[in-house]
Scaffold this motif. Structure first.
Motif, PDB file in Angstrom:
ATOM      1  N   LEU A   1       0.724  -1.061   0.070  1.00  0.00           N
ATOM      2  CA  LEU A   1      -0.065  -0.055  -0.033  1.00  0.00           C
ATOM      3  C   LEU A   1       0.844   1.120  -0.128  1.00  0.00           C
ATOM      4  O   LEU A   1       0.526   2.374  -0.701  1.00  0.00           O
ATOM      5  CB  LEU A   1      -0.962   0.264   1.092  1.00  0.00           C
ATOM      6  CG  LEU A   1      -1.872  -0.922   1.164  1.00  0.00           C
ATOM      7  CD1 LEU A   1      -2.965  -0.792   2.334  1.00  0.00           C
ATOM      8  CD2 LEU A   1      -2.929  -0.436   0.001  1.00  0.00           C
ATOM      9  N   PRO A   2       2.099   1.411   0.736  1.00  0.00           N
ATOM     10  CA  PRO A   2       2.765   2.660   0.706  1.00  0.00           C
ATOM     11  C   PRO A   2       3.287   3.080  -0.661  1.00  0.00           C
ATOM     12  O   PRO A   2       3.282   4.198  -0.819  1.00  0.00           O
ATOM     13  CB  PRO A   2       3.941   2.281   1.869  1.00  0.00           C
ATOM     14  CG  PRO A   2       3.409   1.286   2.537  1.00  0.00           C
ATOM     15  CD  PRO A   2       2.298   0.499   1.726  1.00  0.00           C
ATOM     16  N   LEU A   3       3.458   2.023  -1.482  1.00  0.00           N
ATOM     17  CA  LEU A   3       3.947   2.271  -2.803  1.00  0.00           C
ATOM     18  C   LEU A   3       2.830   3.204  -3.580  1.00  0.00           C
ATOM     19  O   LEU A   3       3.296   4.007  -4.564  1.00  0.00           O
ATOM     20  CB  LEU A   3       4.038   1.035  -3.429  1.00  0.00           C
ATOM     21  CG  LEU A   3       5.191   0.158  -3.072  1.00  0.00           C
ATOM     22  CD1 LEU A   3       5.314  -1.117  -3.802  1.00  0.00           C
ATOM     23  CD2 LEU A   3       6.481   1.010  -2.981  1.00  0.00           C
ATOM     24  N   LEU A   4       1.713   3.163  -3.270  1.00  0.00           N
ATOM     25  CA  LEU A   4       0.572   4.002  -3.883  1.00  0.00           C
ATOM     26  C   LEU A   4       0.794   5.383  -3.616  1.00  0.00           C
ATOM     27  O   LEU A   4       0.517   6.460  -4.319  1.00  0.00           O
ATOM     28  CB  LEU A   4      -0.702   3.528  -3.579  1.00  0.00           C
ATOM     29  CG  LEU A   4      -1.091   2.098  -4.043  1.00  0.00           C
ATOM     30  CD1 LEU A   4      -2.656   2.138  -3.365  1.00  0.00           C
ATOM     31  CD2 LEU A   4      -1.406   2.114  -5.340  1.00  0.00           C
ATOM     32  N   LEU A   5       1.407   5.808  -2.372  1.00  0.00           N
ATOM     33  CA  LEU A   5       1.539   6.946  -1.732  1.00  0.00           C
ATOM     34  C   LEU A   5       2.939   7.716  -2.298  1.00  0.00           C
ATOM     35  O   LEU A   5       3.241   9.021  -2.313  1.00  0.00           O
ATOM     36  CB  LEU A   5       1.579   7.075  -0.416  1.00  0.00           C
ATOM     37  CG  LEU A   5       0.503   6.696   0.318  1.00  0.00           C
ATOM     38  CD1 LEU A   5       0.715   6.410   2.000  1.00  0.00           C
ATOM     39  CD2 LEU A   5      -0.790   7.364  -0.064  1.00  0.00           C
TER      40      LEU A   5
ATOM     41  N   ARG B   1      -1.522  11.628 -11.739  1.00  0.00           N
ATOM     42  CA  ARG B   1      -2.401  12.125 -12.557  1.00  0.00           C
ATOM     43  C   ARG B   1      -3.984  12.247 -11.965  1.00  0.00           C
ATOM     44  O   ARG B   1      -4.810  12.870 -12.442  1.00  0.00           O
ATOM     45  CB  ARG B   1      -2.507  11.267 -13.743  1.00  0.00           C
ATOM     46  CG  ARG B   1      -1.363  11.453 -14.800  1.00  0.00           C
ATOM     47  CD  ARG B   1      -1.307  10.503 -15.888  1.00  0.00           C
ATOM     48  NE  ARG B   1      -0.327   9.686 -15.657  1.00  0.00           N
ATOM     49  CZ  ARG B   1      -0.694   8.217 -16.065  1.00  0.00           C
ATOM     50  NH1 ARG B   1      -1.759   7.907 -16.041  1.00  0.00           N
ATOM     51  NH2 ARG B   1       0.236   7.390 -15.547  1.00  0.00           N
ATOM     52  N   LEU B   2      -4.100  11.415 -10.950  1.00  0.00           N
ATOM     53  CA  LEU B   2      -5.442  11.273 -10.096  1.00  0.00           C
ATOM     54  C   LEU B   2      -5.619  12.399  -9.535  1.00  0.00           C
ATOM     55  O   LEU B   2      -4.453  13.076  -8.969  1.00  0.00           O
ATOM     56  CB  LEU B   2      -5.634  10.006  -9.565  1.00  0.00           C
ATOM     57  CG  LEU B   2      -5.894   8.486 -10.329  1.00  0.00           C
ATOM     58  CD1 LEU B   2      -5.898   7.638  -9.412  1.00  0.00           C
ATOM     59  CD2 LEU B   2      -7.003   8.767 -11.174  1.00  0.00           C
ATOM     60  N   ARG B   3      -6.595  12.789  -8.922  1.00  0.00           N
ATOM     61  CA  ARG B   3      -6.932  13.802  -7.994  1.00  0.00           C
ATOM     62  C   ARG B   3      -6.057  13.315  -6.695  1.00  0.00           C
ATOM     63  O   ARG B   3      -6.558  12.341  -6.206  1.00  0.00           O
ATOM     64  CB  ARG B   3      -8.285  14.191  -7.572  1.00  0.00           C
ATOM     65  CG  ARG B   3      -8.548  15.168  -6.812  1.00  0.00           C
ATOM     66  CD  ARG B   3     -10.183  15.896  -6.956  1.00  0.00           C
ATOM     67  NE  ARG B   3      -9.969  16.756  -5.815  1.00  0.00           N
ATOM     68  CZ  ARG B   3     -11.021  16.675  -4.815  1.00  0.00           C
ATOM     69  NH1 ARG B   3     -11.533  15.512  -4.727  1.00  0.00           N
ATOM     70  NH2 ARG B   3     -11.185  17.591  -4.158  1.00  0.00           N
ATOM     71  N   PRO B   4      -5.037  13.953  -6.144  1.00  0.00           N
ATOM     72  CA  PRO B   4      -4.561  13.742  -4.940  1.00  0.00           C
ATOM     73  C   PRO B   4      -5.506  13.390  -3.607  1.00  0.00           C
ATOM     74  O   PRO B   4      -4.978  12.884  -2.593  1.00  0.00           O
ATOM     75  CB  PRO B   4      -3.553  14.713  -4.653  1.00  0.00           C
ATOM     76  CG  PRO B   4      -3.319  15.409  -5.734  1.00  0.00           C
ATOM     77  CD  PRO B   4      -4.456  15.312  -6.630  1.00  0.00           C
ATOM     78  N   GLY B   5      -6.536  13.874  -3.596  1.00  0.00           N
ATOM     79  CA  GLY B   5      -7.590  13.875  -2.595  1.00  0.00           C
ATOM     80  C   GLY B   5      -8.068  12.463  -2.455  1.00  0.00           C
ATOM     81  O   GLY B   5      -8.596  11.925  -1.309  1.00  0.00           O
TER      82      GLY B   5
ATOM     83  N   ARG C   1       2.843  16.711   1.367  1.00  0.00           N
ATOM     84  CA  ARG C   1       2.775  16.932   0.050  1.00  0.00           C
ATOM     85  C   ARG C   1       1.338  17.332  -0.382  1.00  0.00           C
ATOM     86  O   ARG C   1       1.226  18.187  -1.230  1.00  0.00           O
ATOM     87  CB  ARG C   1       3.539  15.925  -0.955  1.00  0.00           C
ATOM     88  CG  ARG C   1       4.920  15.810  -0.703  1.00  0.00           C
ATOM     89  CD  ARG C   1       5.607  14.860  -1.671  1.00  0.00           C
ATOM     90  NE  ARG C   1       5.192  13.507  -0.985  1.00  0.00           N
ATOM     91  CZ  ARG C   1       4.241  12.679  -1.891  1.00  0.00           C
ATOM     92  NH1 ARG C   1       3.832  12.893  -3.230  1.00  0.00           N
ATOM     93  NH2 ARG C   1       4.142  11.308  -1.309  1.00  0.00           N
ATOM     94  N   HIS C   2       0.757  16.488   0.126  1.00  0.00           N
ATOM     95  CA  HIS C   2      -0.944  16.952  -0.127  1.00  0.00           C
ATOM     96  C   HIS C   2      -1.418  18.115   0.364  1.00  0.00           C
ATOM     97  O   HIS C   2      -2.062  18.811  -0.269  1.00  0.00           O
ATOM     98  CB  HIS C   2      -1.865  15.713   0.395  1.00  0.00           C
ATOM     99  CG  HIS C   2      -3.383  15.807  -0.008  1.00  0.00           C
ATOM    100  ND1 HIS C   2      -4.319  16.368   0.852  1.00  0.00           N
ATOM    101  CD2 HIS C   2      -4.022  15.667  -0.824  1.00  0.00           C
ATOM    102  CE1 HIS C   2      -5.271  16.380   0.241  1.00  0.00           C
ATOM    103  NE2 HIS C   2      -5.314  16.126  -0.867  1.00  0.00           N
ATOM    104  N   ARG C   3      -0.981  18.422   1.689  1.00  0.00           N
ATOM    105  CA  ARG C   3      -1.372  19.954   2.257  1.00  0.00           C
ATOM    106  C   ARG C   3      -0.943  20.869   1.328  1.00  0.00           C
ATOM    107  O   ARG C   3      -1.534  21.925   1.041  1.00  0.00           O
ATOM    108  CB  ARG C   3      -0.722  19.876   3.688  1.00  0.00           C
ATOM    109  CG  ARG C   3      -1.354  20.630   4.708  1.00  0.00           C
ATOM    110  CD  ARG C   3      -1.232  20.627   5.978  1.00  0.00           C
ATOM    111  NE  ARG C   3       0.021  20.080   6.511  1.00  0.00           N
ATOM    112  CZ  ARG C   3       0.264  18.655   6.931  1.00  0.00           C
ATOM    113  NH1 ARG C   3      -0.939  17.995   6.972  1.00  0.00           N
ATOM    114  NH2 ARG C   3       1.498  18.426   7.155  1.00  0.00           N
TER     115      ARG C   3
END
Length: 173
Positions: free
Chosen positions: A79-83, A90-94, A160-162
């Protein structure tokens, strides 16, 4: 003349340390998963045949449980590889932000749960030799690194998302 800065459309790339940490997590889960698969396959891992039959029900449903646990642990460790992956930028980071801390918490709890189960007195008393216990300890020791690594990767993603969210223009303005 003023120049307007265009906010980034996607999340910035993950730092190198976060990528390395995310790639290290599945490697930390691998030794214990391989140990369990060896146990399910009948390879001697320190338990007698009687203990495998009576306690772990191997052969029997215990094989499905042990192999299933190994597969789930490895999938959770991926799962952490997705982050940190560029493919998801390209997807919405939200889309990943809400689940990042949840995934982190679940993976940390799974790793800690495996350690608690592995270090229980009952599990230790069934081992037949000191060599088997040493091998077992080397297989499960990397699990201690998973909570720290996963928290660091998730923190990096959240940071990074913030920053990405603050750079987005206000809707309706």
């Amino acid at each position: 003349m003023t120049t307007a800065t265009v906010p980034p459309a996607t999340l910035t790339a993950a730092p190198v340390w976060a990528r390395r940490a995310a790639h290290a997590i599945p490697l930390c889960a691998l030794p214990s998963s391989l140990w369990r698969i060896a146990m399910a396959s009948g390879v001697y891992v320190g338990y007698s045949d009687q203990v495998l039959r009576d306690v772990y029900d191997i052969p029997g449903w215990g094989i499905a449980y042990v192999v299933g646990l190994s597969v789930l642990a490895e999938l959770a460790a991926l799962l952490p590889l997705l982050l940190v992956s560029d493919r998801w930028r390209r997807l919405r980071p939200g889309a990943l932000a809400a689940s990042a801390w949840t995934a982190s918490g679940i993976l940390v709890l799974v790793a800690l749960w495996q350690l608690v189960v592995a270090f229980t007195v009952e599990s230790q008393t069934y081992m037949s030799s000191g060599t088997a216990q040493t091998l077992w300890a080397f297989a499960f020791a990397p699990l201690f690194a998973i909570p720290v690594l996963m928290t660091a990767v998730t923190w990096s993603y959240a940071k990074r998302h913030r920053a990405w969210k603050q750079a987005q223009p206000l809707e309706g303005a």
